[in-house]
Design a protein around this motif. Structure first.
Motif, PDB file in Angstrom:
ATOM      1  N   MET A  64      -3.754  14.656 -15.572  1.00  0.00           N
ATOM      2  CA  MET A  64      -3.008  14.344 -14.481  1.00  0.00           C
ATOM      3  C   MET A  64      -2.408  12.982 -14.129  1.00  0.00           C
ATOM      4  SD  MET A  64      -5.266  14.542 -10.744  1.00  0.00           S
ATOM      5  CE  MET A  64      -4.762  16.199 -10.269  1.00  0.00           C
ATOM      6  N   GLN A  65      -1.005  12.978 -13.364  1.00  0.00           N
ATOM      7  CA  GLN A  65      -0.506  12.014 -13.237  1.00  0.00           C
ATOM      8  C   GLN A  65      -0.922  11.145 -12.068  1.00  0.00           C
ATOM      9  OE1 GLN A  65       3.489  13.578 -12.111  1.00  0.00           O
ATOM     10  NE2 GLN A  65       4.170  13.087 -14.254  1.00  0.00           N
ATOM     11  N   HIS A  66      -0.611   9.821 -12.059  1.00  0.00           N
ATOM     12  CA  HIS A  66      -1.234   9.034 -10.914  1.00  0.00           C
ATOM     13  C   HIS A  66      -0.206   7.757 -10.653  1.00  0.00           C
ATOM     14  CE1 HIS A  66      -2.238   7.067 -15.042  1.00  0.00           C
ATOM     15  NE2 HIS A  66      -1.887   6.089 -14.623  1.00  0.00           N
ATOM     16  N   LYS A  67      -0.413   7.300  -9.485  1.00  0.00           N
ATOM     17  CA  LYS A  67       0.492   6.157  -9.175  1.00  0.00           C
ATOM     18  C   LYS A  67      -0.416   5.227  -9.111  1.00  0.00           C
ATOM     19  CE  LYS A  67       0.318   7.346  -4.233  1.00  0.00           C
ATOM     20  NZ  LYS A  67       1.237   7.578  -2.967  1.00  0.00           N
ATOM     21  N   ILE A  68       0.104   3.836  -9.174  1.00  0.00           N
ATOM     22  CA  ILE A  68      -0.660   2.619  -9.266  1.00  0.00           C
ATOM     23  C   ILE A  68      -0.244   1.455  -7.845  1.00  0.00           C
ATOM     24  CG2 ILE A  68      -1.094   0.395 -10.256  1.00  0.00           C
ATOM     25  CD1 ILE A  68      -0.822   1.790 -13.139  1.00  0.00           C
ATOM     26  N   LEU A  69      -1.195   1.576  -7.040  1.00  0.00           N
ATOM     27  CA  LEU A  69      -0.851   0.587  -6.077  1.00  0.00           C
ATOM     28  C   LEU A  69      -1.489  -0.758  -6.066  1.00  0.00           C
ATOM     29  CD1 LEU A  69      -2.469   3.109  -3.124  1.00  0.00           C
ATOM     30  CD2 LEU A  69      -0.030   2.932  -3.928  1.00  0.00           C
ATOM     31  N   LEU A  70      -0.716  -1.785  -5.806  1.00  0.00           N
ATOM     32  CA  LEU A  70      -1.004  -3.220  -5.584  1.00  0.00           C
ATOM     33  C   LEU A  70      -1.634  -3.451  -4.369  1.00  0.00           C
ATOM     34  CD1 LEU A  70      -1.346  -5.871  -6.856  1.00  0.00           C
ATOM     35  CD2 LEU A  70       0.693  -6.495  -6.098  1.00  0.00           C
ATOM     36  N   LEU A  71      -2.978  -3.676  -4.360  1.00  0.00           N
ATOM     37  CA  LEU A  71      -4.025  -3.745  -3.028  1.00  0.00           C
ATOM     38  C   LEU A  71      -4.290  -5.284  -2.666  1.00  0.00           C
ATOM     39  CD1 LEU A  71      -5.765  -0.662  -2.966  1.00  0.00           C
ATOM     40  CD2 LEU A  71      -3.671  -0.918  -1.840  1.00  0.00           C
ATOM     41  N   ALA A  72      -4.252  -5.622  -1.262  1.00  0.00           N
ATOM     42  CA  ALA A  72      -4.902  -6.947  -1.193  1.00  0.00           C
ATOM     43  C   ALA A  72      -5.796  -6.691  -0.283  1.00  0.00           C
ATOM     44  CB  ALA A  72      -3.814  -7.863  -0.509  1.00  0.00           C
ATOM     45  N   SER A  73      -7.045  -7.246  -0.244  1.00  0.00           N
ATOM     46  CA  SER A  73      -8.252  -7.189   0.335  1.00  0.00           C
ATOM     47  C   SER A  73      -8.575  -8.663   0.839  1.00  0.00           C
ATOM     48  CB  SER A  73      -9.623  -6.695  -0.131  1.00  0.00           C
ATOM     49  OG  SER A  73      -9.344  -5.220  -0.526  1.00  0.00           O
ATOM     50  N   PHE A  74      -8.762  -8.652   2.195  1.00  0.00           N
ATOM     51  CA  PHE A  74      -9.153  -9.859   2.776  1.00  0.00           C
ATOM     52  C   PHE A  74     -10.974  -9.653   2.998  1.00  0.00           C
ATOM     53  CE2 PHE A  74      -5.035  -8.617   4.263  1.00  0.00           C
ATOM     54  CZ  PHE A  74      -4.332  -9.932   4.021  1.00  0.00           C
ATOM     55  N   VAL A  75     -11.793 -10.681   2.162  1.00  0.00           N
ATOM     56  CA  VAL A  75     -12.966 -10.515   1.867  1.00  0.00           C
ATOM     57  C   VAL A  75     -13.506 -11.944   2.270  1.00  0.00           C
ATOM     58  CG1 VAL A  75     -14.836 -10.060   0.305  1.00  0.00           C
ATOM     59  CG2 VAL A  75     -12.639  -8.953  -0.240  1.00  0.00           C
ATOM     60  N   ASP A  76     -14.510 -11.817   3.082  1.00  0.00           N
ATOM     61  CA  ASP A  76     -15.321 -13.033   3.402  1.00  0.00           C
ATOM     62  C   ASP A  76     -16.287 -13.723   2.106  1.00  0.00           C
ATOM     63  OD1 ASP A  76     -18.293 -14.614   4.172  1.00  0.00           O
ATOM     64  OD2 ASP A  76     -17.511 -13.928   6.262  1.00  0.00           O
ATOM     65  N   LYS A  77     -15.978 -15.041   2.024  1.00  0.00           N
ATOM     66  CA  LYS A  77     -16.210 -15.639   0.859  1.00  0.00           C
ATOM     67  C   LYS A  77     -17.680 -15.424   0.416  1.00  0.00           C
ATOM     68  CE  LYS A  77     -12.949 -19.260   1.111  1.00  0.00           C
ATOM     69  NZ  LYS A  77     -12.365 -20.744   1.163  1.00  0.00           N
ATOM     70  N   ASN A  78     -18.569 -15.100   1.338  1.00  0.00           N
ATOM     71  CA  ASN A  78     -20.062 -14.743   1.230  1.00  0.00           C
ATOM     72  C   ASN A  78     -20.271 -13.411   0.432  1.00  0.00           C
ATOM     73  OD1 ASN A  78     -21.134 -17.375   2.214  1.00  0.00           O
ATOM     74  ND2 ASN A  78     -20.695 -16.505   4.141  1.00  0.00           N
ATOM     75  N   TYR A  79     -19.229 -12.564   0.545  1.00  0.00           N
ATOM     76  CA  TYR A  79     -19.459 -11.110  -0.154  1.00  0.00           C
ATOM     77  C   TYR A  79     -18.375 -10.769  -1.141  1.00  0.00           C
ATOM     78  CZ  TYR A  79     -22.107 -10.683   4.340  1.00  0.00           C
ATOM     79  OH  TYR A  79     -22.984 -10.975   5.471  1.00  0.00           O
ATOM     80  N   VAL A  80     -17.818 -11.655  -1.868  1.00  0.00           N
ATOM     81  CA  VAL A  80     -16.985 -11.531  -2.793  1.00  0.00           C
ATOM     82  C   VAL A  80     -17.629 -10.620  -3.917  1.00  0.00           C
ATOM     83  CG1 VAL A  80     -15.376 -12.418  -4.711  1.00  0.00           C
ATOM     84  CG2 VAL A  80     -15.590 -13.374  -2.281  1.00  0.00           C
ATOM     85  N   ASN A  81     -18.811 -11.137  -4.465  1.00  0.00           N
ATOM     86  CA  ASN A  81     -19.553 -10.545  -5.748  1.00  0.00           C
ATOM     87  C   ASN A  81     -19.887  -8.981  -5.133  1.00  0.00           C
ATOM     88  OD1 ASN A  81     -19.286 -12.536  -7.379  1.00  0.00           O
ATOM     89  ND2 ASN A  81     -21.155 -13.725  -6.592  1.00  0.00           N
TER      90      ASN A  81
END
Length: 135
Positions: A1-18
């Motif tokens: 199956m074909q796919h596309k690739i998205l570049l995403l940016a998430s804004f994450v609280d520093k305490n929840y990165v892991n």
């Protein structure tokens, strides 16, 4: 199956990165070493990564990944298309509206290590710096 690739940016609280990185790996097969982390504010990191989506499959970014936007990158600058258009209008002294933005160029050296967003129709340019977390 074909796919596309998205570049995403998430804004994450520093305490929840892991936790976010774990969920990204478990739910979307994005390895933590493929995620780039940038310091954005005192409370938040900006995490950028590529997500592979199968063509024809509907993917709701807001539902699947809250506080996440599709982003574009040029050299060391991240931006949304709407923000880029607004930046061109501002830097080239253009009236907003029906403008062919492709005719104009941006001096990307002025925007190195920046995040360019449009919030409430206002251009917002933030400094970002790469962060390397220890495990």
């Amino acid at each position: 199956m074909q796919h596309k690739i998205l570049l995403l940016a998430s804004f994450v609280d520093k305490n929840y990165v892991n936790k976010f990185l774990y969920n990204l790996k478990e739910n979307h097969n994005v390895e933590p070493d493929k995620v780039f982390i940038f310091d954005l504010t005192n409370e938040n990191y900006l995490l950028t990564y590529k997500l592979k989506i199968d063509v024809g499959i509907r993917f709701n970014i807001k539902k699947e990944l809250p506080k996440t936007i599709q982003i574009h990158k040029k050299q060391k600058t991240f931006f949304t298309i709407n923000a880029l258009n607004k930046l061109i209008e501002r830097d080239c002294d253009l009236e907003s509206g029906n403008v062919n933005h492709k005719k104009f160029t941006v001096d990307w050296t002025q925007y190195e290590d920046k995040l360019i967003l449009l919030k409430n129709d206002t251009l917002e340019i933030s400094n970002i710096s790469r962060v390397f977390l220890s495990n």
